[in-house]
Every structure is written in structure tokens, then in C-alpha cells.
Motif scaffolding. Structure first.
Motif, PDB file in Angstrom:
ATOM      1  N   SER A  62       0.810  -1.219   0.000  1.00  0.00           N
ATOM      2  CA  SER A  62       0.000   0.000   0.000  1.00  0.00           C
ATOM      3  C   SER A  62       0.842   1.267   0.000  1.00  0.00           C
ATOM      4  O   SER A  62       0.319   2.359   0.182  1.00  0.00           O
ATOM      5  N   LYS A  63       2.159   1.140  -0.196  1.00  0.00           N
ATOM      6  CA  LYS A  63       2.967   2.357  -0.270  1.00  0.00           C
ATOM      7  C   LYS A  63       2.633   3.088  -1.574  1.00  0.00           C
ATOM      8  O   LYS A  63       2.265   2.462  -2.590  1.00  0.00           O
ATOM      9  N   PRO A  64       2.721   4.424  -1.579  1.00  0.00           N
ATOM     10  CA  PRO A  64       2.245   5.198  -2.730  1.00  0.00           C
ATOM     11  C   PRO A  64       2.855   4.808  -4.066  1.00  0.00           C
ATOM     12  O   PRO A  64       2.190   4.889  -5.098  1.00  0.00           O
ATOM     13  N   PRO A 137     -14.277 -10.919  12.319  1.00  0.00           N
ATOM     14  CA  PRO A 137     -13.851  -9.591  12.753  1.00  0.00           C
ATOM     15  C   PRO A 137     -13.328  -8.772  11.569  1.00  0.00           C
ATOM     16  O   PRO A 137     -12.692  -9.304  10.657  1.00  0.00           O
ATOM     17  N   TYR A 138     -13.607  -7.483  11.632  1.00  0.00           N
ATOM     18  CA  TYR A 138     -13.280  -6.570  10.533  1.00  0.00           C
ATOM     19  C   TYR A 138     -12.502  -5.379  11.067  1.00  0.00           C
ATOM     20  O   TYR A 138     -13.001  -4.633  11.911  1.00  0.00           O
ATOM     21  N   ILE A 139     -11.269  -5.236  10.589  1.00  0.00           N
ATOM     22  CA  ILE A 139     -10.469  -4.063  10.932  1.00  0.00           C
ATOM     23  C   ILE A 139     -10.706  -3.024   9.852  1.00  0.00           C
ATOM     24  O   ILE A 139     -10.393  -3.245   8.679  1.00  0.00           O
ATOM     25  N   MET A 140     -11.270  -1.896  10.241  1.00  0.00           N
ATOM     26  CA  MET A 140     -11.518  -0.825   9.274  1.00  0.00           C
ATOM     27  C   MET A 140     -10.582   0.352   9.571  1.00  0.00           C
ATOM     28  O   MET A 140     -10.529   0.863  10.677  1.00  0.00           O
ATOM     29  N   MET A 141      -9.835   0.737   8.561  1.00  0.00           N
ATOM     30  CA  MET A 141      -8.833   1.784   8.710  1.00  0.00           C
ATOM     31  C   MET A 141      -9.306   3.091   8.104  1.00  0.00           C
ATOM     32  O   MET A 141     -10.083   3.083   7.140  1.00  0.00           O
ATOM     33  N   HIS A 142      -8.822   4.190   8.641  1.00  0.00           N
ATOM     34  CA  HIS A 142      -9.115   5.492   8.047  1.00  0.00           C
ATOM     35  C   HIS A 142      -8.099   5.816   6.955  1.00  0.00           C
ATOM     36  O   HIS A 142      -6.884   5.756   7.166  1.00  0.00           O
ATOM     37  N   MET A 143      -8.611   6.140   5.793  1.00  0.00           N
ATOM     38  CA  MET A 143      -7.782   6.597   4.681  1.00  0.00           C
ATOM     39  C   MET A 143      -8.645   7.448   3.765  1.00  0.00           C
ATOM     40  O   MET A 143      -9.865   7.267   3.713  1.00  0.00           O
ATOM     41  N   ARG A 144      -8.022   8.362   3.057  1.00  0.00           N
ATOM     42  CA  ARG A 144      -8.688   9.079   1.976  1.00  0.00           C
ATOM     43  C   ARG A 144      -8.082   8.636   0.656  1.00  0.00           C
ATOM     44  O   ARG A 144      -6.886   8.371   0.579  1.00  0.00           O
ATOM     45  N   GLY A 145      -8.917   8.572  -0.384  1.00  0.00           N
ATOM     46  CA  GLY A 145      -8.422   8.210  -1.701  1.00  0.00           C
ATOM     47  C   GLY A 145      -7.957   6.774  -1.746  1.00  0.00           C
ATOM     48  O   GLY A 145      -8.581   5.874  -1.177  1.00  0.00           O
ATOM     49  N   ASN A 146      -6.835   6.555  -2.421  1.00  0.00           N
ATOM     50  CA  ASN A 146      -6.247   5.224  -2.501  1.00  0.00           C
ATOM     51  C   ASN A 146      -4.744   5.368  -2.265  1.00  0.00           C
ATOM     52  O   ASN A 146      -4.248   6.486  -2.103  1.00  0.00           O
ATOM     53  N   PRO A 147      -3.999   4.268  -2.201  1.00  0.00           N
ATOM     54  CA  PRO A 147      -2.565   4.401  -1.902  1.00  0.00           C
ATOM     55  C   PRO A 147      -1.792   5.305  -2.859  1.00  0.00           C
ATOM     56  O   PRO A 147      -0.784   5.896  -2.470  1.00  0.00           O
ATOM     57  N   GLN A 148      -2.282   5.442  -4.091  1.00  0.00           N
ATOM     58  CA  GLN A 148      -1.577   6.290  -5.051  1.00  0.00           C
ATOM     59  C   GLN A 148      -1.901   7.777  -4.873  1.00  0.00           C
ATOM     60  O   GLN A 148      -1.092   8.633  -5.227  1.00  0.00           O
ATOM     61  N   THR A 149      -3.076   8.085  -4.334  1.00  0.00           N
ATOM     62  CA  THR A 149      -3.508   9.488  -4.222  1.00  0.00           C
ATOM     63  C   THR A 149      -3.538  10.018  -2.794  1.00  0.00           C
ATOM     64  O   THR A 149      -3.683  11.224  -2.580  1.00  0.00           O
ATOM     65  N   MET A 150      -3.404   9.145  -1.804  1.00  0.00           N
ATOM     66  CA  MET A 150      -3.678   9.528  -0.413  1.00  0.00           C
ATOM     67  C   MET A 150      -2.814  10.681   0.092  1.00  0.00           C
ATOM     68  O   MET A 150      -3.276  11.515   0.877  1.00  0.00           O
ATOM     69  N   GLN A 151      -1.563  10.753  -0.349  1.00  0.00           N
ATOM     70  CA  GLN A 151      -0.686  11.781   0.200  1.00  0.00           C
ATOM     71  C   GLN A 151      -0.979  13.173  -0.362  1.00  0.00           C
ATOM     72  O   GLN A 151      -0.409  14.153   0.104  1.00  0.00           O
TER      73      GLN A 151
END
Length: 273
Positions: A62-64, A137-151
Motif C-alpha cells: 500500500s505504499k504510494p 472480525p473486521y479491521i476498518m482503517m481510516h484513509m482518503r483516496g487510494n494508496p496512489q492518491t492519499m498523500q
């Protein structure tokens, strides 16, 4: 705080450690390290013997800058690893790090116990239905966009308040589908600057308002090594410091590359409390 993993009730009032197993060629720290069955089994055995409660398997970095991986390729990478580990360690509780519903489905049918979704359903609208169907069980993480756009998506008016709203909406939808065991991950490093990561850590106890277990995943991340002006390989001590702070803020799961050191954090934290 109890979660049901394959019929076992796990008490998260005592924090647990999740060991990371990346089976990708390009993850930021350990990409390409585990190339064959013997290396995978050796690493899993090491993490379990050091006290890991969960093993989190990822087959898509998941790195950009990571390359695109097709859904089928992700399945072909991850399912044989799930089957291999459970053949040698049938009691192991395997978490699958994926945002794709079909990958989650294939992994659960192969014996995985948890789904760890960096997108909390945002990148695959079928994910919640899969979680509900298999009742895991479901781990839900906070993120915006996707790994390519998140930063490029790090502008917030009130970041933690917006994150709490994000999670509350996700939890509401999950509950409506009968999903009971939910774990929250603030998503350190995802759509957050270094300073924002530290703001989230500083205020992490606020996520306890949602009365759900919180996972902290800071292991060897750039928020550590950029601050210390070193590298991911040199970031173990910094990881230990931030894991300890996360425990004081209410974290119930530490997701780490280095299990022994994280288990020691938990042991000393428990002794103090």
C-alpha cells in the motif's frame, strides 16, 4: 472487549500483538524477504513463538509508489500462503490485509480469521457484504483516496473530529448488516502528514469514545524514521517508543514487524497497570 475468531472469544482488554507477514516483492520494509515456503514458515513460527496472537498477511503493498497488482494475482499470492501456514499451524489466527472483497472471500474460505481493510469498504463496495456473510472480525482503517492518491489528500479542518465521523458512519453501516466484531485503525501514514500522524497519536484516546478496540500500526513507518533522520531498518527503537505511547492511549492491538519487542511493551505496560 471480546472478539470472536473462528469460534474463540479473545479478550482484548489485555492488548494483543499482530505480526506482519508481507508476501509482496515491494513492501516498504520487508518486501521480498520471504520468497519460499521454508522462509515463510520460519518467520511465522518465530512470530508465534514470540507471542503474536495474530499474523497479518499482505500481498499488495500500500505504499504510494507500489505497482498495481490484479485481483487474481493478489489471490494467487495470498491463498497458498494461508493454506501453507494453517497446514503447519492449524490454530493460527490469520488476518488478511486486503481492500478487495474477492480476495477477502477467497482467503476466508481458505481458513483466514480476520479481514484488515485499509479502505474500510471505500475501494470495494462489496467488502461489507463479504464480512457480514462470513461473520468475521473486521479491521476498518481510516484513509482518503487510494494508496496512489492519499498523500495529496491531507487537508482537514478538524482531522480527528472528521475521523470520528468517518468511523461512526462506517460502524453504523456495518452494524446494519449484522457485523459485530469491529476494530478501528486510525491509519498512521495514510492521507496524513508526519505532523498529522503525531496529532492522531496524541489524541488517540478520543477513538475510545466509539467503544471499539483500536489497532495501532506505527511499526517502522516514516513518521518515525523521518523524524529521527534515519531509516526504516533503524526505526525499531522509535517503534517501541510509539507503541508504548499507543498503549497508554488505549490501543488494544499493536500491528508490528518485530513481535518480541512489542510483546515486551505489552508485558511491561500490563505490569504497570
Amino acid at each position: 472487549m471480546l472478539i470472536n475468531c473462528k469460534g474463540k472469544l479473545l479478550d482484548l482488554s489485555i492488548p494483543k500483538v499482530m505480526g506482519i507477514l508481507n508476501v509482496t516483492p515491494n513492501s516498504f520494509f520487508d518486501g521480498g524477504k520471504y520468497k519460499n515456503e521454508a522462509e515463510i514458515i520460519s518467520q511465522v513460527e518465530k512470530m508465534l513463538s514470540e507471542g503474536a496472537t495474530f499474523i497479518d498477511i499482505g500481498a499488495y503493498s500500500s505504499k504510494p509508489s507500489a505497482e498495481f497488482v490484479t485481483e487474481q494475482e493478489e489471490i494467487e499470492r495470498i491463498v497458498p500462503v494461508v493454506e501453507l501456514i494453517l497446514k503447519h499451524f492449524p490454530e493460527a489466527l490469520l488476518s488478511i490485509d486486503t481492500f478487495r472483497a474477492e480476495v477477502a472471500k477467497a482467503s476466508l474460505e481458505s481458513g483466514a480469521a480476520i479481514i484488515n481493510d485499509i479502505a474500510a469498504g471505500e475501494l470495494d463496495d462489496k467488502m461489507f457484504d463479504v464480512i457480514a456473510k462470513y461473520n468475521v472480525p473486521y479491521i476498518m482503517m481510516h484513509m482518503r483516496g487510494n494508496p496512489q492518491t492519499m498523500q495529496s489528500l491531507t487537508q482537514y479542518e478538524d482531522m480527528v473530529k472528521e475521523m470520528l465521523f468517518y468511523f461512526s458512519e462506517k460502524v453504523k453501516r456495518a452494524r446494519s448488516l449484522g457485523i459485530n466484531d469491529i476494530i478501528l485503525d486510525p491509519g498512521f501514514g495514510f492521507a496524513k502528514t508526519t505532523d498529522q500522524n503525531y496529532e492522531v497519536l496524541q489524541k488517540m484516546e478520543l477513538f475510545n469514545l466509539l467503544e471499539l478496540p483500536v489497532l495501532a500500526g506505527v511499526s517502522r513507518k516514516s513518521m518515525i524514521y523521518k523524524t529521527l533522520n534515519n531509516t526504516a531498518e533503524e526505526a525499531l527503537n522509535g517503534t517501541t517508543v510509539l507503541n508504548t505511547i499507543a498503549l497508554t492511549k488505549g490501543a488494544k492491538i499493536l500491528r508490528v514487524h518485530d513481535v518480541k519487542e512489542a510483546v515486551e511493551c505489552v508485558t511491561l505496560f500490563n505490569k504497570m497497570n
